[in-house]
Design a protein around this motif. Sequence first.
Motif, PDB file in Angstrom:
ATOM      1  N   TRP A 149     -48.314  15.463 -10.140  1.00  0.00           N
ATOM      2  CA  TRP A 149     -48.918  14.302  -9.458  1.00  0.00           C
ATOM      3  C   TRP A 149     -49.100  13.139 -10.423  1.00  0.00           C
ATOM      4  O   TRP A 149     -48.683  12.007 -10.152  1.00  0.00           O
ATOM      5  CB  TRP A 149     -50.248  14.744  -8.869  1.00  0.00           C
ATOM      6  CG  TRP A 149     -50.979  13.767  -7.995  1.00  0.00           C
ATOM      7  CD1 TRP A 149     -50.669  13.417  -6.714  1.00  0.00           C
ATOM      8  CD2 TRP A 149     -52.179  13.063  -8.338  1.00  0.00           C
ATOM      9  NE1 TRP A 149     -51.605  12.535  -6.226  1.00  0.00           N
ATOM     10  CE2 TRP A 149     -52.540  12.302  -7.195  1.00  0.00           C
ATOM     11  CE3 TRP A 149     -52.980  13.013  -9.468  1.00  0.00           C
ATOM     12  CZ2 TRP A 149     -53.682  11.486  -7.172  1.00  0.00           C
ATOM     13  CZ3 TRP A 149     -54.113  12.199  -9.456  1.00  0.00           C
ATOM     14  CH2 TRP A 149     -54.449  11.452  -8.320  1.00  0.00           C
ATOM     15  N   ASP A 150     -49.702  13.416 -11.578  1.00  0.00           N
ATOM     16  CA  ASP A 150     -49.921  12.371 -12.590  1.00  0.00           C
ATOM     17  C   ASP A 150     -48.609  11.759 -13.061  1.00  0.00           C
ATOM     18  O   ASP A 150     -48.480  10.528 -13.184  1.00  0.00           O
ATOM     19  CB  ASP A 150     -50.666  12.951 -13.803  1.00  0.00           C
ATOM     20  CG  ASP A 150     -52.163  13.101 -13.566  1.00  0.00           C
ATOM     21  OD1 ASP A 150     -52.695  12.418 -12.670  1.00  0.00           O
ATOM     22  OD2 ASP A 150     -52.793  13.887 -14.290  1.00  0.00           O
ATOM     23  N   GLU A 151     -47.636  12.600 -13.350  1.00  0.00           N
ATOM     24  CA  GLU A 151     -46.372  12.114 -13.907  1.00  0.00           C
ATOM     25  C   GLU A 151     -45.563  11.337 -12.877  1.00  0.00           C
ATOM     26  O   GLU A 151     -44.897  10.344 -13.217  1.00  0.00           O
ATOM     27  CB  GLU A 151     -45.554  13.284 -14.461  1.00  0.00           C
ATOM     28  CG  GLU A 151     -46.142  13.912 -15.720  1.00  0.00           C
ATOM     29  CD  GLU A 151     -46.263  12.904 -16.852  1.00  0.00           C
ATOM     30  OE1 GLU A 151     -45.286  12.196 -17.134  1.00  0.00           O
ATOM     31  OE2 GLU A 151     -47.352  12.815 -17.453  1.00  0.00           O
ATOM     32  N   LEU A 203     -46.843   9.541 -10.461  1.00  0.00           N
ATOM     33  CA  LEU A 203     -47.505   8.239 -10.381  1.00  0.00           C
ATOM     34  C   LEU A 203     -47.139   7.377 -11.586  1.00  0.00           C
ATOM     35  O   LEU A 203     -46.838   6.190 -11.443  1.00  0.00           O
ATOM     36  CB  LEU A 203     -49.023   8.423 -10.304  1.00  0.00           C
ATOM     37  CG  LEU A 203     -49.589   8.919  -8.972  1.00  0.00           C
ATOM     38  CD1 LEU A 203     -51.067   9.238  -9.119  1.00  0.00           C
ATOM     39  CD2 LEU A 203     -49.383   7.880  -7.876  1.00  0.00           C
ATOM     40  N   ARG A 204     -47.117   7.981 -12.757  1.00  0.00           N
ATOM     41  CA  ARG A 204     -46.816   7.244 -13.985  1.00  0.00           C
ATOM     42  C   ARG A 204     -45.380   6.719 -13.966  1.00  0.00           C
ATOM     43  O   ARG A 204     -45.113   5.605 -14.443  1.00  0.00           O
ATOM     44  CB  ARG A 204     -47.025   8.150 -15.204  1.00  0.00           C
ATOM     45  CG  ARG A 204     -46.878   7.438 -16.541  1.00  0.00           C
ATOM     46  CD  ARG A 204     -47.102   8.395 -17.701  1.00  0.00           C
ATOM     47  NE  ARG A 204     -46.096   9.429 -17.748  1.00  0.00           N
ATOM     48  CZ  ARG A 204     -44.886   9.272 -18.281  1.00  0.00           C
ATOM     49  NH1 ARG A 204     -44.529   8.108 -18.800  1.00  0.00           N
ATOM     50  NH2 ARG A 204     -44.021  10.278 -18.303  1.00  0.00           N
ATOM     51  N   GLU A 205     -44.465   7.489 -13.408  1.00  0.00           N
ATOM     52  CA  GLU A 205     -43.060   7.101 -13.391  1.00  0.00           C
ATOM     53  C   GLU A 205     -42.681   6.224 -12.199  1.00  0.00           C
ATOM     54  O   GLU A 205     -41.533   5.823 -12.061  1.00  0.00           O
ATOM     55  CB  GLU A 205     -42.170   8.344 -13.430  1.00  0.00           C
ATOM     56  CG  GLU A 205     -42.217   9.090 -14.760  1.00  0.00           C
ATOM     57  CD  GLU A 205     -41.036  10.009 -14.959  1.00  0.00           C
ATOM     58  OE1 GLU A 205     -40.138  10.037 -14.075  1.00  0.00           O
ATOM     59  OE2 GLU A 205     -41.005  10.710 -15.984  1.00  0.00           O
ATOM     60  N   GLY A 206     -43.655   5.939 -11.341  1.00  0.00           N
ATOM     61  CA  GLY A 206     -43.395   5.021 -10.246  1.00  0.00           C
ATOM     62  C   GLY A 206     -42.651   5.587  -9.060  1.00  0.00           C
ATOM     63  O   GLY A 206     -41.934   4.868  -8.356  1.00  0.00           O
ATOM     64  N   TYR A 207     -42.810   6.874  -8.808  1.00  0.00           N
ATOM     65  CA  TYR A 207     -42.228   7.464  -7.598  1.00  0.00           C
ATOM     66  C   TYR A 207     -42.862   6.812  -6.363  1.00  0.00           C
ATOM     67  O   TYR A 207     -43.980   6.283  -6.438  1.00  0.00           O
ATOM     68  CB  TYR A 207     -42.504   8.966  -7.556  1.00  0.00           C
ATOM     69  CG  TYR A 207     -41.559   9.828  -8.365  1.00  0.00           C
ATOM     70  CD1 TYR A 207     -40.621  10.643  -7.740  1.00  0.00           C
ATOM     71  CD2 TYR A 207     -41.618   9.853  -9.762  1.00  0.00           C
ATOM     72  CE1 TYR A 207     -39.754  11.453  -8.474  1.00  0.00           C
ATOM     73  CE2 TYR A 207     -40.755  10.654 -10.504  1.00  0.00           C
ATOM     74  CZ  TYR A 207     -39.830  11.451  -9.851  1.00  0.00           C
ATOM     75  OH  TYR A 207     -38.976  12.249 -10.586  1.00  0.00           O
ATOM     76  N   LYS A 232     -54.027   4.445  -2.546  1.00  0.00           N
ATOM     77  CA  LYS A 232     -55.144   5.249  -3.035  1.00  0.00           C
ATOM     78  C   LYS A 232     -56.227   5.455  -1.979  1.00  0.00           C
ATOM     79  O   LYS A 232     -56.963   6.438  -2.030  1.00  0.00           O
ATOM     80  CB  LYS A 232     -55.756   4.602  -4.275  1.00  0.00           C
ATOM     81  CG  LYS A 232     -54.858   4.651  -5.504  1.00  0.00           C
ATOM     82  CD  LYS A 232     -55.548   4.036  -6.712  1.00  0.00           C
ATOM     83  CE  LYS A 232     -54.653   4.095  -7.949  1.00  0.00           C
ATOM     84  NZ  LYS A 232     -55.300   3.481  -9.135  1.00  0.00           N
ATOM     85  N   SER A 292     -51.211   9.174  -3.486  1.00  0.00           N
ATOM     86  CA  SER A 292     -52.186   8.644  -4.452  1.00  0.00           C
ATOM     87  C   SER A 292     -53.620   8.944  -4.066  1.00  0.00           C
ATOM     88  O   SER A 292     -54.462   9.222  -4.926  1.00  0.00           O
ATOM     89  CB  SER A 292     -52.007   7.129  -4.595  1.00  0.00           C
ATOM     90  OG  SER A 292     -50.737   6.800  -5.068  1.00  0.00           O
ATOM     91  N   PHE A 339     -41.516  18.280 -15.095  1.00  0.00           N
ATOM     92  CA  PHE A 339     -42.840  17.831 -15.536  1.00  0.00           C
ATOM     93  C   PHE A 339     -43.732  18.918 -16.122  1.00  0.00           C
ATOM     94  O   PHE A 339     -44.690  18.623 -16.823  1.00  0.00           O
ATOM     95  CB  PHE A 339     -43.568  17.162 -14.381  1.00  0.00           C
ATOM     96  CG  PHE A 339     -42.925  15.879 -13.921  1.00  0.00           C
ATOM     97  CD1 PHE A 339     -42.655  14.857 -14.818  1.00  0.00           C
ATOM     98  CD2 PHE A 339     -42.573  15.699 -12.597  1.00  0.00           C
ATOM     99  CE1 PHE A 339     -42.070  13.673 -14.413  1.00  0.00           C
ATOM    100  CE2 PHE A 339     -41.986  14.510 -12.166  1.00  0.00           C
ATOM    101  CZ  PHE A 339     -41.735  13.493 -13.078  1.00  0.00           C
TER     102      PHE A 339
END
Length: 209
Positions: A139-141, A143-147, A152, A180, A207
């Motif tokens: 989930w974090d990764e 979001l970080r990579e812009g999937y 939110k 999110s 991930f």
Amino acid sequence: MLDEGVIKFNFAQFEKIAPLDPQEIEDVDKARSALFDLNLIGEYLPEKIGFGNISLKKDYRSLKETNNPQFIISGTQTGAKARLEGQDYTRVLDFNLDDQSVWCQGPVKASSESLTHAAIYLCDSKINAVIHIHNRIIWDEMLREGYPATAKDTSYGTKEMALEVEGLIKSRHACEIVMSGHEDGVLIFAKTMAEALKRTLELYAKFIK
């Protein structure tokens, strides 16, 4: 506070029946077992709240005539079970996004994410399988990579979530969506259950170090 697993739609009808036949659940259950073994579907402790669900499109028009897609889905609060049986799945025969209602038939009520699954099937007829997993790292990764991601402030299991997911599929041709506003939640979908599972395992391999 976790509200995972809380059903936020209305049951227009729930017909309780005997457990489904093993052949009816076979394809969806094989994938679900693989996801449970990786803790992508399971249970939060100590709260004992199940997370994750899985569905497969089916033709149940002999049971209820509708223009909407129909599907089999894991039942609500079955996440803790290592292996599911016919008593743990249900048929979604119809739904209405506008009034957030679901018609289902089975030994157990449908997953709390049924409306989101329904919206995915509705917006692309080529999608036949949907997987909803939970994993903090993935989930974090993502979001970080812009999937592709829902907002939110959009809560799971609602009409708003269903419509947001539908919009992402149409605008970004998404096949994986990070939720999110639904902590740890990720959606993966494809033409077949085998392909949906493959995509899910690829996210896990990418991930999870």
